[in-house]
Design an enzyme around this catalytic site. Structure first.
Site, PDB file in Angstrom:
ATOM      1  N   CYS A  54       0.972  -1.347   0.084  1.00 54.57           N
ATOM      2  CA  CYS A  54      -0.145   0.189  -0.085  1.00 54.57           C
ATOM      3  C   CYS A  54       0.784   1.517  -0.034  1.00 54.57           C
ATOM      4  O   CYS A  54       0.455   2.468  -0.030  1.00 54.57           O
ATOM      5  CB  CYS A  54      -0.918   0.045   1.201  1.00 54.57           C
ATOM      6  SG  CYS A  54      -2.031  -1.270   1.088  1.00 54.57           S
ATOM      7  N   HIS A  66      -3.035   7.158   3.569  1.00 55.14           N
ATOM      8  CA  HIS A  66      -3.355   5.673   2.702  1.00 55.14           C
ATOM      9  C   HIS A  66      -5.040   5.498   3.507  1.00 55.14           C
ATOM     10  O   HIS A  66      -4.982   5.643   4.746  1.00 55.14           O
ATOM     11  CB  HIS A  66      -2.491   4.685   3.193  1.00 55.14           C
ATOM     12  CG  HIS A  66      -2.964   3.334   2.772  1.00 55.14           C
ATOM     13  ND1 HIS A  66      -3.442   3.167   1.402  1.00 55.14           N
ATOM     14  CD2 HIS A  66      -3.034   1.977   3.395  1.00 55.14           C
ATOM     15  CE1 HIS A  66      -3.640   1.794   1.403  1.00 55.14           C
ATOM     16  NE2 HIS A  66      -3.571   1.421   2.608  1.00 55.14           N
ATOM     17  N   ASN A  96     -10.007   0.273   0.251  1.00 55.05           N
ATOM     18  CA  ASN A  96      -8.594   0.133   0.194  1.00 55.05           C
ATOM     19  C   ASN A  96      -8.359  -0.161  -1.041  1.00 55.05           C
ATOM     20  O   ASN A  96      -8.416  -1.326  -1.369  1.00 55.05           O
ATOM     21  CB  ASN A  96      -7.963  -0.580   1.360  1.00 55.05           C
ATOM     22  CG  ASN A  96      -6.457  -0.736   1.219  1.00 55.05           C
ATOM     23  OD1 ASN A  96      -5.826  -0.284   0.402  1.00 55.05           O
ATOM     24  ND2 ASN A  96      -5.954  -1.325   2.454  1.00 55.05           N
TER      25      ASN A  96
HETATM   26  O1  UT7 Z   1      -3.519  -1.568   3.638  1.00 59.64           O
HETATM   27  C1  UT7 Z   1      -2.565  -2.599   3.995  1.00 59.64           C
HETATM   28  C2  UT7 Z   1      -2.552  -2.575   5.350  1.00 59.64           C
HETATM   29  N1  UT7 Z   1      -3.810  -3.188   6.007  1.00 59.64           N
HETATM   30  C3  UT7 Z   1      -4.420  -2.774   7.263  1.00 59.64           C
HETATM   31  O2  UT7 Z   1      -3.849  -1.449   7.559  1.00 59.64           O
HETATM   32  C4  UT7 Z   1      -5.558  -3.310   7.866  1.00 59.64           C
HETATM   33  C5  UT7 Z   1      -5.183  -3.254   9.384  1.00 59.64           C
HETATM   34  N2  UT7 Z   1      -6.151  -4.049  10.051  1.00 59.64           N
HETATM   35  C6  UT7 Z   1      -7.270  -3.624  10.240  1.00 59.64           C
HETATM   36  O3  UT7 Z   1      -7.946  -2.419   9.519  1.00 59.64           O
HETATM   37  C7  UT7 Z   1      -8.303  -4.269  11.138  1.00 59.64           C
HETATM   38  O4  UT7 Z   1      -7.671  -5.195  11.935  1.00 59.64           O
HETATM   39  C8  UT7 Z   1      -9.516  -5.191  10.541  1.00 59.64           C
HETATM   40  C9  UT7 Z   1     -10.247  -4.083   9.674  1.00 59.64           C
HETATM   41  C10 UT7 Z   1      -8.894  -5.961   9.370  1.00 59.64           C
HETATM   42  C11 UT7 Z   1     -10.265  -6.023  11.503  1.00 59.64           C
HETATM   43  O5  UT7 Z   1     -10.904  -5.202  12.532  1.00 59.64           O
HETATM   44  P1  UT7 Z   1     -10.468  -5.450  14.053  1.00 59.64           P
HETATM   45  O6  UT7 Z   1     -11.318  -4.703  14.759  1.00 59.64           O
HETATM   46  O7  UT7 Z   1      -9.063  -5.704  14.274  1.00 59.64           O
HETATM   47  O8  UT7 Z   1     -11.172  -6.862  14.312  1.00 59.64           O
HETATM   48  P2  UT7 Z   1     -10.661  -8.331  14.712  1.00 59.64           P
HETATM   49  O9  UT7 Z   1      -9.752  -8.879  13.459  1.00 59.64           O
HETATM   50  O10 UT7 Z   1      -9.917  -8.275  16.084  1.00 59.64           O
HETATM   51  O11 UT7 Z   1     -11.896  -8.970  14.856  1.00 59.64           O
HETATM   52  C12 UT7 Z   1     -12.976  -8.816  15.998  1.00 59.64           C
HETATM   53  C13 UT7 Z   1     -13.972  -9.681  15.620  1.00 59.64           C
HETATM   54  C14 UT7 Z   1     -13.586 -11.230  15.621  1.00 59.64           C
HETATM   55  O12 UT7 Z   1     -14.579 -12.040  16.254  1.00 59.64           O
HETATM   56  P3  UT7 Z   1     -14.204 -12.806  17.670  1.00 59.64           P
HETATM   57  O13 UT7 Z   1     -13.367 -13.677  17.313  1.00 59.64           O
HETATM   58  O14 UT7 Z   1     -13.971 -11.572  18.485  1.00 59.64           O
HETATM   59  O15 UT7 Z   1     -15.490 -13.554  17.937  1.00 59.64           O
HETATM   60  C15 UT7 Z   1     -13.928 -11.533  14.073  1.00 59.64           C
HETATM   61  O16 UT7 Z   1     -14.025 -12.767  13.770  1.00 59.64           O
HETATM   62  O17 UT7 Z   1     -14.570  -9.365  14.740  1.00 59.64           O
HETATM   63  C16 UT7 Z   1     -14.814 -10.409  13.865  1.00 59.64           C
HETATM   64  N3  UT7 Z   1     -15.067 -10.202  12.458  1.00 59.64           N
HETATM   65  C17 UT7 Z   1     -16.299  -9.673  11.755  1.00 59.64           C
HETATM   66  N4  UT7 Z   1     -17.338  -9.707  12.005  1.00 59.64           N
HETATM   67  C18 UT7 Z   1     -18.207  -9.134  11.509  1.00 59.64           C
HETATM   68  C19 UT7 Z   1     -14.173  -9.863  11.478  1.00 59.64           C
HETATM   69  N5  UT7 Z   1     -14.272  -9.318  10.374  1.00 59.64           N
HETATM   70  C20 UT7 Z   1     -15.645  -9.313  10.706  1.00 59.64           C
HETATM   71  C21 UT7 Z   1     -16.624  -8.733   9.672  1.00 59.64           C
HETATM   72  N6  UT7 Z   1     -17.842  -8.671  10.241  1.00 59.64           N
HETATM   73  N7  UT7 Z   1     -16.375  -8.435   8.344  1.00 59.64           N
END
Ligand code: UT7
Length: 331
Positions: free
Chosen positions: A116, A256, A286
């Site tokens: 990115c 970004h 993104n």
């Molecule tokens: O551009 C390249 C660089 N990339 C980035 O900058 C991305 C950086 N990371 C992020 O933006 C975030 O980590 C994400 C958007 C990818 C994920 O958000 P998060 O707040 O970190 O969520 P998480 O991965 O900690 O997941 C929390 C919960 C999980 O459920 P449990 O285990 O707590 O029951 C996931 O399974 O949210 C769940 N989850 C979702 N729930 C509903 C993950 N994706 C989804 C979804 N809808 N789409």
């Protein structure tokens, strides 16, 4: 003799027509508009449809529009760089295919992969070529068909990414406008958190890799988030400090567009109000190497000659960086 600087003299963007909404994604995986808006900040993203179409088609649209609006003939271009993680194919370079599609014949070109941060790394590379005095007109295009590597059964990644391209024309000037400073960083140990498992020389494509879905984006969201949130803010505030810039001196932050929370953290660290931050994540998602030029394209009419602009990015690699430039024209 005056020192040569590299200045952006035009910007253009292109996004495909198809709009993939949170409502449609909610029918594909177990998610909701509310979750996506709260945790990421994306409402919709654009997707390139049509068999046989790839990143070069999106990139060529942006470059074609750029040449037209800047009244530049393709043969005037010395060099084109395409920043992308979704090349049309492993080889030849998508940059060459774009050049061919738009009629750029007297130039050399290559692809650059810095995740990115690709546009930032490519713009810095082009800047060095211009400052050397060797070349006068360079196109830097960030282009992605992210939908080609997204697993639309994985709710953790499929809401994030979109397709699009943005291109800038970089020219030489002896005036005090253009790229002033940049700071680029990488840490290859970040590979474990964000990569594509198969399709490269380590694990060539096979029936097994297809069955194991190893040609899609693999991302561990939380560690990537933690790195992105601190590194993008660190590097952006560092570039302010070393150029003696206060928040009042800055007209625009171009961050970004990966996650609204990462954008907010960067702006906060820089002491910037939201009204000085370019944000279009809600409608394009993104688009990896295309986010920065797509922002510049959308905000172009509001930019004034002499505006101090900071670009900042973080991405796969890990890669991150920031650039300070003085905008070079009123449109
Ligand atoms: O551009 C390249 C660089 N990339 C980035 O900058 C991305 C950086 N990371 C992020 O933006 C975030 O980590 C994400 C958007 C990818 C994920 O958000 P998060 O707040 O970190 O969520 P998480 O991965 O900690 O997941 C929390 C919960 C999980 O459920 P449990 O285990 O707590 O029951 C996931 O399974 O949210 C769940 N989850 C979702 N729930 C509903 C993950 N994706 C989804 C979804 N809808 N789409």
């Amino acid at each position: 003799m005056n020192h040569i600087k590299a200045v952006i003299t035009g910007v253009h963007g292109y996004v495909p027509d198809y709009i993939l909404t949170n409502e449609e994604i909610s029918k594909m995986v177990d998610t909701s508009d509310e979750w996506i808006m709260t945790r990421i900040g994306i409402k919709e993203r654009r997707i390139l449809k049509g068999e046989g179409k790839g990143t070069s088609d999106i990139g060529a649209e942006a470059v074609k529009g750029l040449l037209e609006k800047t009244k530049t003939k393709p043969e005037e271009i010395d060099f084109l760089i395409c920043a992308t993680v979704t090349p049309d194919m492993q080889f030849p370079a998508t940059a060459n295919i774009i050049s061919d599609k738009v009629g750029i014949k007297n130039a050399f070109s290559f692809d650059l992969n810095a995740g990115c941060s690709g546009f930032l790394f490519a713009l810095s590379t082009a800047t060095a070529y211009i400052e050397s005095g060797r070349y006068k007109k360079i196109i830097v295009v960030g282009a992605e068909k992210m939908s080609s590597i997204v697993d639309y059964t994985d709710r953790a990644t499929c809401p994030i990414f979109g397709d699009g391209a943005g291109a800038v024309l970089l020219e030489s000037t002896t005036e005090n406008f253009g790229v002033i400073d940049f700071n680029l960083q990488v840490d290859g140990s970040g590979k474990i958190h964000l990569h594509q498992k198969a399709g490269g020389s380590v694990k060539p494509a096979s029936h097994q890799t297809i069955d194991a879905k190893e040609h899609y984006i693999y991302q561990e969201g939380q560690p990537v988030f933690k790195w992105a949130v601190s590194k993008m803010a660190d590097v952006a505030s560092e570039i302010m400090k070393r150029n003696n810039l206060t928040s009042e001196d800055i007209a625009w932050l171009v961050p970004h567009q990966a996650n609204m929370r990462i954008i907010d953290a960067t702006a906060n660290r820089m002491g910037l109000n939201k009204d000085k931050v370019m944000i279009n994540i809600q409608k394009f998602g993104n688009t990896t190497a295309a986010t920065l030029p797509l922002c510049l394209w959308e905000w172009e009419k509001q930019l004034k000659k002499g505006d101090n602009i900071i670009l900042a990015a973080f991405g796969a690699g890990f890669t991150w960086g920031a650039m300070y430039l003085k905008w070079g024209y009123n449109s």
